[in-house]
Design an enzyme around this catalytic site. Structure first.
Site: not given
Length: 735
Positions: A413, A613, A674
C-alpha cells in the site's frame, strides 16, 4: 324435493363456510408463523451481533500490535512475507473457511544500500561543506534491529542535480502561482525545498516539476508536525529533529502497478519499459529532518517570506533563489534510489455465505509499513486480525453469514496502493457482478479525540445506528454510546447539525480501486485528533522510525479501548452488510447529499460569475430524489419471505453506487471513474464532489481560451447530469 334442495343448499353453504374459515385460519397461522419467524430472525440477528462485538478484546489487539511491530515489515522484504504467512496460518486457526497468499510482481523502489541518498551544500569549487544525515537516530530498545530502511522518497528519479535553492512553502499550486506572479521568482533550473503537509507529497512533486524545478527537498516543519507543549519522542509524541517522513512520490491516479496500469501484475502480463511507468517522477526527491532543514533554510537569501509561509524553525524563511551575501554556494542532491520489479503477497481469507455466497463484503487493510508501523498500518492490521478471530470464533460455534465475507491483508500500500489495486484488477469482473461493499481497515488510530468516518451516503444510517450500539471508550463518557461522544465532539455543523460529521472519501488508502474505479459502496473509520484545535498535519511521527508499539501504548491508547471501539465499528459494519436479509443502504441520504453538492458547486460558479447553468443537474437530482423516495416506500412493504423480490431490491441497492461509474473515467484520470466522488487533482488525500466539474472550474482562470474552458465546464455538467439521471432510473420499480 324442495326440502332436499334446501338441505343441499344448506350443506353447500356450510361447506363454503368451512372452507372460508379454514382459509382464514390457515392464512392467520401462516401470517402468525411468518411474523414469529421474522421476530425470531430479528432476535437471532441482534444476539449474534452482540456476541460478535462482545468477542472483540482490547488485550488481544494490544498483543497482536506488539507482535506485529517487533521488526520492520517493508513491502517486498522477507520479514513482510513471514508476517503474511503468520497471518494466513492464524486465520485458518481462527476458523475462516480459507486463507491464501495471492502474489503479484510489481514495481517497488528502495535506496541503494551501497550508495546512500543525501543532500549537500557545496562551495564554489564543488567541495561539500555540509551533508544531511543518512539515517534517523534509532529509538531506545530498537538499537539492534536490522533492516531499518533510511528515510527516502520511493520512486524518486536518480540523479545529482545541482543548483540554487528556492523555498516554495507547501509546494501547492497556489504557492507556485504566488512565486511566479507576485514575487517574480522563477523556479526553472532551481532545487526547491518545501515543507510536508496540506497536500499529498506526490502532488508536491508534480507541481515542482511543472514549475521547472530540477529537484525537490521535503522536510517536516515543527509548525506542521509538532503539537504545542508536547515533548518529542520518546518523552512525548512529537517528531524529533532527526526524524523524517518516508513515502512514495508517484502520481498514479488509480493506475496500480506503474508498469501494468489497468491490469493485474501477473507473470503473463505485458510490462512497459521501467522508465515509462505510470506516474513516475522525472526529478530527484528526498526527505530530511527539520534539524537538517535549518542548515539549508538559514542560508537562503532573497525576499523574506510572508507570515503564512513561515513555520516554527528559528530561521527567516527567505525565499531565494540562492544563498545570502552573494554566496556562490549551491545545493547538490545525491539520489541513487533503485526501482525493481518485486513480488508482493496479499493474504485473502473467506467465510462462505450460507444463503447468498455470490455476494461479497470485503474488509481489507494493508500490512506493509515503512518501518515498524505502530500506527500506520499496524494498529489497523491488529484490529483486522482481531475481527477475523472474533468472526472465526462464531463460525466455530455454528454461525455462518448470509453473504460471503472476504478478509484481506494487502501488501505494498505504501508504494501506491499496489496490492489492493492489483487484486481489484484481477477480480474486477467478479467484483462488478458480486461485490456488495468494501470496508477499509487501515490505521485504527491517528489521534485519540473522537471517531472519524468517511463513507458513501448509502452508509450514513447504518453507521449512525451501529455507533449507538457500541460503548464510548472516551474519558467522561461512562455509560454513553460511541455515537454520543462522536456527536458531542464533532457535530456536522455545515451539513446537518443534528448528527455527527461524516467525510467524503478521497484516496490515500486501499478503498480507492473498489470505490473510485469499480463502484462498490465503501467506507472507513478510525479514531482521530480534534480537527478544530489540532492543526498539525496527520500525526507528528508519521512514516518515521518512531512509529513504535510503545508510542501507541504510552501516548495514544494505553487501554486499547479506542482500538476496540474501532474494531467493533468495523466488525459490526461488515456483519450488518453480510447478515441482514435487506441490505442496510439508504438512497434518500444519497439524494440529500447530491443536492447539497450541486448547491455548493453552483455557488462557486456564481461567485466567480462564470456563465454556466446547473439547471439540468438540479433537475436530475430532483428526479433521483423522487426515485429514491419511491424506492424506499416499496422497500418498506417488501415481503422478505419472497426470495426473488428480496434479491431484486437488494440488487438495486447494491448496483446503485455502480451507476455513478463512467467507464470513460474523469478527464486525464481514466482510472478514477466515479462521477460523484474522486480525490482532488491537486491533493490526492482530499475527497471532492463532482470532480469533473470542480476541476474544470479550477482551470478556468489559468486557461487563456476562456470560452474553451467554459465549454468544458458545461460538458462536465452534462456528464454529471446523465450520471445522476441514470442512477435514479436504476431505482425505479422493475418492469
Amino acid at each position: 324435493m324442495a326440502s332436499q334442495a334446501k338441505k343441499r343448499c344448506m350443506w353447500k353453504f356450510v361447506a363454503v363456510l368451512v372452507v372460508v374459515v379454514l382459509f382464514f385460519t390457515i392464512s392467520f397461522i401462516i401470517g402468525w408463523a411468518a411474523r414469529r419467524c421474522q421476530k425470531n430472525s430479528n432476535a437471532a440477528f441482534t444476539s449474534t451481533l452482540h456476541n460478535l462485538l462482545s468477542e472483540i478484546k482490547s488485550e488481544n489487539i494490544r498483543n497482536f500490535l506488539r507482535n506485529f511491530t517487533k521488526l520492520p515489515h517493508l513491502s517486498g522484504t522477507e520479514q513482510n512475507l513471514r508476517l503474511a504467512r503468520q497471518m494466513q496460518a492464524q486465520w485458518k486457526e481462527f476458523g475462516l473457511d480459507s486463507a491464501e497468499l495471492v502474489h503479484y510482481d510489481v514495481l517497488l523502489s528502495y535506496p541503494n544500500t551501497s550508495n546512500p541518498n543525501y543532500i549537500s551544500i557545496i562551495d564554489g569549487n564543488g567541495a561539500e561543506i555540509f551533508n544531511t544525515t543518512l539515517s534517523e537516530p534509532t529509538p531506545e530498545g530498537y538499537e539492534n534491529v536490522e533492516d531499518i530502511v533510511p528515510p527516502y522518497n520511493a520512486f524518486s528519479a536518480q540523479g545529482e542535480p545541482e543548483g540554487e535553492l528556492v523555498y516554495v512553502n507547501y509546494a501547492r499550486i497556489e504557492d507556485f502561482i504566488k512565486l511566479k506572479r507576485e514575487l517574480k521568482v522563477n523556479c526553472t533550473g532551481k532545487i526547491a525545498i518545501a515543507r510536508y503537509g496540506k497536500i499529498f507529497r506526490g502532488n508536491k512533486v508534480k507541481n515542482a516539476m511543472d514549475a521547472g524545478a530540477i529537484g525537490l527537498i521535503l522536510f517536516s516543519d515543527p509548525a506542521d508536525y509538532c503539537a504545542p507543549g508536547v515533548d518529542v519522542y520518546p518523552k512525548g509524541w512529537n517528531l524529533p529533529g532527526g526524524g523524517a517522513q518516508r513515502g512514495n512520490v508517484l502520481n498514479l491516479n488509480g493506475a496500480g502497478d506503474p508498469l501494468t496500469p489497468g491490469y493485474p501484475a501477473k507473470e503473463y502480463t505485458y510490462r512497459c519499459a521501467a522508465d515509462k511507468g505510470a506516474g513516475l517522477p522525472k526529478i530527484p526527491v528526498h526527505p530530511i529532518g527539520y534539524d537538517d532543514a535549518v542548515q539549508l533554510l538559514r542560508n537562503i537569501g532573497g525576499l523574506e517570506s510572508s507570515s503564512d509561509w513561515k513555520g516554527s524553525l528559528n530561521v527567516s524563511y527567505n525565499i531565494g533563489p540562492g544563498f545570502k551575501d552573494n554566496s556562490t554556494n549551491k545545493v547538490r542532491m545525491h539520489i541513487y534510489t533503485n526501482n525493481n520489479v518485486t513480488r508482493i503477497y496479499n493474504v485473502i481469507g473467506k467465510i462462505r455465505g450460507a444463503v447468498e455466497p455470490d455476494r461479497y463484503i470485503i474488509l481489507g487493510g494493508h500490512r506493509d509499513s515503512w518501518v515498524f508501523g505502530g500506527i500506520d498500518p499496524t494498529s489497523g492490521a491488529a484490529v483486522l486480525h482481531e475481527v477475523a478471530r472474533s468472526a472465526g470464533t462464531l463460525v466455530k460455534k455454528g454461525w455462518r453469514p448470509r453473504r460471503t465475507i472476504i478478509f484481506a491483508s494487502w501488501d505494498a500500500e505504501e508504494f501506491g496502493l499496489l496490492g489492493s489495486t492489483e487484486w481489484a484488477e484481477e477480480n474486477a469482473k467478479l467484483l462488478q457482478e458480486r461485490g456488495v461493499a468494501y470496508v477499509n481497515a487501515d490505521s485504527a488510530v491517528e489521534g485519540n479525540y473522537t471517531l472519524r468516518v468517511d463513507c458513501t451516503p448509502l452508509f450514513y444510517n447504518l453507521v449512525y445506528d451501529l455507533a449507538k450500539k457500541i460503548a464510548s471508550p472516551d474519558n467522561g463518557y461512562k455509560d454513553k454510546t460511541l455515537y454520543d461522544s462522536w456527536f458531542q465532539k464533532d457535530p456536522w455543523t455545515k451539513y446537518n447539525p443534528s448528527v455527527p460529521k461524516i467525510n467524503k472519501l478521497g484516496s490515500g488508502s486501499d478503498f480507492e480501486a473498489y470505490f473510485q474505479r469499480l463502484g462498490l459502496a465503501s467506507g472507513r473509520t478510525r479514531y482521530t485528533k480534534n480537527s478544530k484545535t489540532d492543526k498539525y498535519s496527520n500525526y507528528p511521527v508519521y512514516h518515521s522510525v518512531y512509529e513504535t508499539f510503545e508510542l501507541v501504548e504510552k501516548f495514544y491508547d494505553p487501554t486499547f479501548n479506542q482500538h476496540r471501539a474501532v474494531a467493533q465499528m468495523r466488525a459490526g459494519w461488515v456483519y450488518e452488510l453480510a447478515d441482514r436479509p435487506v441490505l442496510p443502504f439508504n438512497a434518500t441520504d444519497y439524494a440529500k447529499a447530491l443536492k447539497s453538492y450541486v448547491e455548493e458547486i453552483s455557488n462557486v460558479a456564481k461567485e466567480k460569475e462564470f456563465d454556466v447553468s446547473f439547471d439540468s443537474l438540479f433537475s436530475a437530482v430532483d428526479n433521483f430524489t423522487e426515485a429514491a423516495t419511491e424506492f424506499h416506500q416499496r422497500l418498506s412493504k417488501l415481503d422478505t419471505n419472497n426470495p426473488i423480490a428480496l434479491r431484486i431490491m437488494n440488487d438495486q441497492m447494491m448496483y446503485l453506487e455502480r451507476a455513478f461509474v463512467d467507464p470513460l473515467g474523469l478527464p486525464g484520470r481514466p482510472f478514477y471513474r466515479h462521477i460523484i466522488y474522486a480525490p482532488s487533482s491537486y491533493n490526492k488525500y482530499a475527497g471532492i464532489s463532482f470532480p469533473g466539474i470542480y476541476d474544470a472550474l479550477f482551470e478556468i482562470e489559468s486557461e487563456h481560451d476562456q470560452q474553451k474552458a467554459l465549454n468544458e465546464v458545461r460538458r462536465q455538467i452534462s456528464v454529471a447530469t446523465f450520471a445522476v439521471q441514470a442512477a435514479g432510473e436504476t431505482l425505479r420499480e422493475v418492469a
